[in-house]
Write a protein that holds these residues in place. Structure first.
Motif, PDB file in Angstrom:
ATOM      1  N   MET A   1      13.298 -11.364  25.359  1.00  0.00           N
ATOM      2  CA  MET A   1      13.218 -10.381  26.416  1.00  0.00           C
ATOM      3  C   MET A   1      12.117 -10.731  27.410  1.00  0.00           C
ATOM      4  SD  MET A   1      15.721  -8.335  25.952  1.00  0.00           S
ATOM      5  CE  MET A   1      15.338  -7.199  27.237  1.00  0.00           C
ATOM      6  N   LEU A   2      11.030 -11.325  26.907  1.00  0.00           N
ATOM      7  CA  LEU A   2       9.960 -11.729  27.825  1.00  0.00           C
ATOM      8  C   LEU A   2      10.484 -12.713  28.859  1.00  0.00           C
ATOM      9  CD1 LEU A   2       7.054 -12.206  25.272  1.00  0.00           C
ATOM     10  CD2 LEU A   2       7.233 -10.416  27.002  1.00  0.00           C
ATOM     11  N   ASP A   3      11.277 -13.676  28.396  1.00  0.00           N
ATOM     12  CA  ASP A   3      11.840 -14.666  29.316  1.00  0.00           C
ATOM     13  C   ASP A   3      12.793 -14.010  30.318  1.00  0.00           C
ATOM     14  OD1 ASP A   3      10.433 -16.713  28.116  1.00  0.00           O
ATOM     15  OD2 ASP A   3      12.101 -17.318  26.812  1.00  0.00           O
ATOM     16  N   LEU A   4      13.568 -13.023  29.867  1.00  0.00           N
ATOM     17  CA  LEU A   4      14.503 -12.351  30.754  1.00  0.00           C
ATOM     18  C   LEU A   4      13.771 -11.543  31.831  1.00  0.00           C
ATOM     19  CD1 LEU A   4      17.413 -11.739  31.485  1.00  0.00           C
ATOM     20  CD2 LEU A   4      17.379  -9.894  29.803  1.00  0.00           C
ATOM     21  N   VAL A   5      12.700 -10.876  31.447  1.00  0.00           N
ATOM     22  CA  VAL A   5      11.904 -10.137  32.429  1.00  0.00           C
ATOM     23  C   VAL A   5      11.334 -11.101  33.464  1.00  0.00           C
ATOM     24  CG1 VAL A   5       9.805  -8.762  32.772  1.00  0.00           C
ATOM     25  CG2 VAL A   5      11.378  -8.189  30.913  1.00  0.00           C
ATOM     26  N   LYS A   6      10.803 -12.228  33.012  1.00  0.00           N
ATOM     27  CA  LYS A   6      10.270 -13.236  33.938  1.00  0.00           C
ATOM     28  C   LYS A   6      11.365 -13.737  34.872  1.00  0.00           C
ATOM     29  CE  LYS A   6       6.743 -14.994  30.806  1.00  0.00           C
ATOM     30  NZ  LYS A   6       6.356 -16.102  29.928  1.00  0.00           N
ATOM     31  N   GLU A   7      12.523 -14.062  34.299  1.00  0.00           N
ATOM     32  CA  GLU A   7      13.632 -14.604  35.087  1.00  0.00           C
ATOM     33  C   GLU A   7      14.091 -13.608  36.161  1.00  0.00           C
ATOM     34  OE1 GLU A   7      18.335 -15.502  34.369  1.00  0.00           O
ATOM     35  OE2 GLU A   7      16.964 -15.961  32.717  1.00  0.00           O
ATOM     36  N   TRP A  21      17.106   3.063  26.088  1.00  0.00           N
ATOM     37  CA  TRP A  21      17.573   4.240  25.380  1.00  0.00           C
ATOM     38  C   TRP A  21      17.159   4.130  23.908  1.00  0.00           C
ATOM     39  CZ3 TRP A  21      21.671   4.618  21.663  1.00  0.00           C
ATOM     40  CH2 TRP A  21      21.969   5.934  21.313  1.00  0.00           C
ATOM     41  N   SER A  22      16.630   5.203  23.362  1.00  0.00           N
ATOM     42  CA  SER A  22      16.213   5.287  21.973  1.00  0.00           C
ATOM     43  C   SER A  22      15.172   4.189  21.688  1.00  0.00           C
ATOM     44  CB  SER A  22      17.423   5.203  21.046  1.00  0.00           C
ATOM     45  OG  SER A  22      17.064   5.566  19.735  1.00  0.00           O
ATOM     46  N   LEU A  23      15.429   3.360  20.700  1.00  0.00           N
ATOM     47  CA  LEU A  23      14.466   2.309  20.362  1.00  0.00           C
ATOM     48  C   LEU A  23      14.282   1.329  21.521  1.00  0.00           C
ATOM     49  CD1 LEU A  23      12.594   1.077  18.251  1.00  0.00           C
ATOM     50  CD2 LEU A  23      14.576  -0.154  17.327  1.00  0.00           C
ATOM     51  N   GLY A  24      15.302   1.165  22.333  1.00  0.00           N
ATOM     52  CA  GLY A  24      15.194   0.303  23.507  1.00  0.00           C
ATOM     53  C   GLY A  24      14.129   0.781  24.483  1.00  0.00           C
ATOM     54  N   GLY A  25      13.900   2.089  24.513  1.00  0.00           N
ATOM     55  CA  GLY A  25      12.839   2.634  25.345  1.00  0.00           C
ATOM     56  C   GLY A  25      11.467   2.202  24.869  1.00  0.00           C
ATOM     57  N   LEU A  26      11.307   2.118  23.552  1.00  0.00           N
ATOM     58  CA  LEU A  26      10.033   1.638  23.002  1.00  0.00           C
ATOM     59  C   LEU A  26       9.838   0.166  23.320  1.00  0.00           C
ATOM     60  CD1 LEU A  26       9.964   3.430  19.532  1.00  0.00           C
ATOM     61  CD2 LEU A  26       8.924   4.143  21.685  1.00  0.00           C
ATOM     62  N   TYR A  27      10.921  -0.611  23.220  1.00  0.00           N
ATOM     63  CA  TYR A  27      10.835  -2.027  23.586  1.00  0.00           C
ATOM     64  C   TYR A  27      10.471  -2.186  25.061  1.00  0.00           C
ATOM     65  CZ  TYR A  27      13.176  -3.289  19.192  1.00  0.00           C
ATOM     66  OH  TYR A  27      13.509  -3.464  17.882  1.00  0.00           O
ATOM     67  N   ALA A  28      11.097  -1.383  25.911  1.00  0.00           N
ATOM     68  CA  ALA A  28      10.821  -1.459  27.351  1.00  0.00           C
ATOM     69  C   ALA A  28       9.360  -1.138  27.632  1.00  0.00           C
ATOM     70  CB  ALA A  28      11.741  -0.503  28.114  1.00  0.00           C
ATOM     71  N   ARG A  29       8.823  -0.126  26.963  1.00  0.00           N
ATOM     72  CA  ARG A  29       7.413   0.224  27.157  1.00  0.00           C
ATOM     73  C   ARG A  29       6.500  -0.921  26.716  1.00  0.00           C
ATOM     74  NH1 ARG A  29       5.574   5.708  27.423  1.00  0.00           N
ATOM     75  NH2 ARG A  29       3.928   5.130  25.985  1.00  0.00           N
ATOM     76  N   GLN A  30       6.842  -1.546  25.616  1.00  0.00           N
ATOM     77  CA  GLN A  30       6.024  -2.655  25.129  1.00  0.00           C
ATOM     78  C   GLN A  30       6.083  -3.844  26.089  1.00  0.00           C
ATOM     79  OE1 GLN A  30       3.876  -2.456  22.678  1.00  0.00           O
ATOM     80  NE2 GLN A  30       3.191  -4.524  23.087  1.00  0.00           N
ATOM     81  N   LEU A  31       7.263  -4.134  26.602  1.00  0.00           N
ATOM     82  CA  LEU A  31       7.391  -5.217  27.584  1.00  0.00           C
ATOM     83  C   LEU A  31       6.545  -4.923  28.819  1.00  0.00           C
ATOM     84  CD1 LEU A  31      11.216  -5.897  27.365  1.00  0.00           C
ATOM     85  CD2 LEU A  31       9.416  -7.559  26.869  1.00  0.00           C
ATOM     86  N   ALA A  32       6.561  -3.686  29.275  1.00  0.00           N
ATOM     87  CA  ALA A  32       5.773  -3.308  30.454  1.00  0.00           C
ATOM     88  C   ALA A  32       4.280  -3.456  30.182  1.00  0.00           C
ATOM     89  CB  ALA A  32       6.101  -1.882  30.868  1.00  0.00           C
ATOM     90  N   LYS A  33       3.855  -3.134  28.976  1.00  0.00           N
ATOM     91  CA  LYS A  33       2.441  -3.305  28.622  1.00  0.00           C
ATOM     92  C   LYS A  33       2.054  -4.774  28.614  1.00  0.00           C
ATOM     93  CE  LYS A  33       2.041   0.714  25.605  1.00  0.00           C
ATOM     94  NZ  LYS A  33       1.824   1.128  24.203  1.00  0.00           N
ATOM     95  N   MET A  34       2.978  -5.607  28.157  1.00  0.00           N
ATOM     96  CA  MET A  34       2.697  -7.040  28.053  1.00  0.00           C
ATOM     97  C   MET A  34       2.773  -7.754  29.405  1.00  0.00           C
ATOM     98  SD  MET A  34       4.849  -7.742  24.564  1.00  0.00           S
ATOM     99  CE  MET A  34       4.464  -9.488  24.446  1.00  0.00           C
TER     100      MET A  34
END
Length: 71
Positions: A1-7, A21-34
């Protein structure tokens, strides 16, 4: 996902918005923090941020839509 955000950020030349959505929201928040320099905003839907199931109003919608108790 990090590579996809960069791309995606590089492709569009700007910060991107993440929707999760659901757990994906937690992943999205973590990606934004990173990668705050690449993420404009995070939109979460039904994501479990708190321990108590009734800490948000989502339980009311669940009960109304399903006809079941949230516990």
């Amino acid at each position: 996902m990090l590579d996809l955000v960069k791309e995606l950020s590089d492709k569009h030349g700007s910060k991107i918005s993440l929707v999760g959505w659901s757990l994906g929201g937690l992943y999205a928040r973590q990606l934004a923090k990173m990668m705050p320099e690449r993420v404009r905003q995070v939109i979460t839907l039904g994501s479990p941020f708190a321990g108590d199931p009734r800490s948000t109003n989502a339980w009311r919608v669940y009960e109304w839509a399903s006809g079941r108790k949230s516990d």
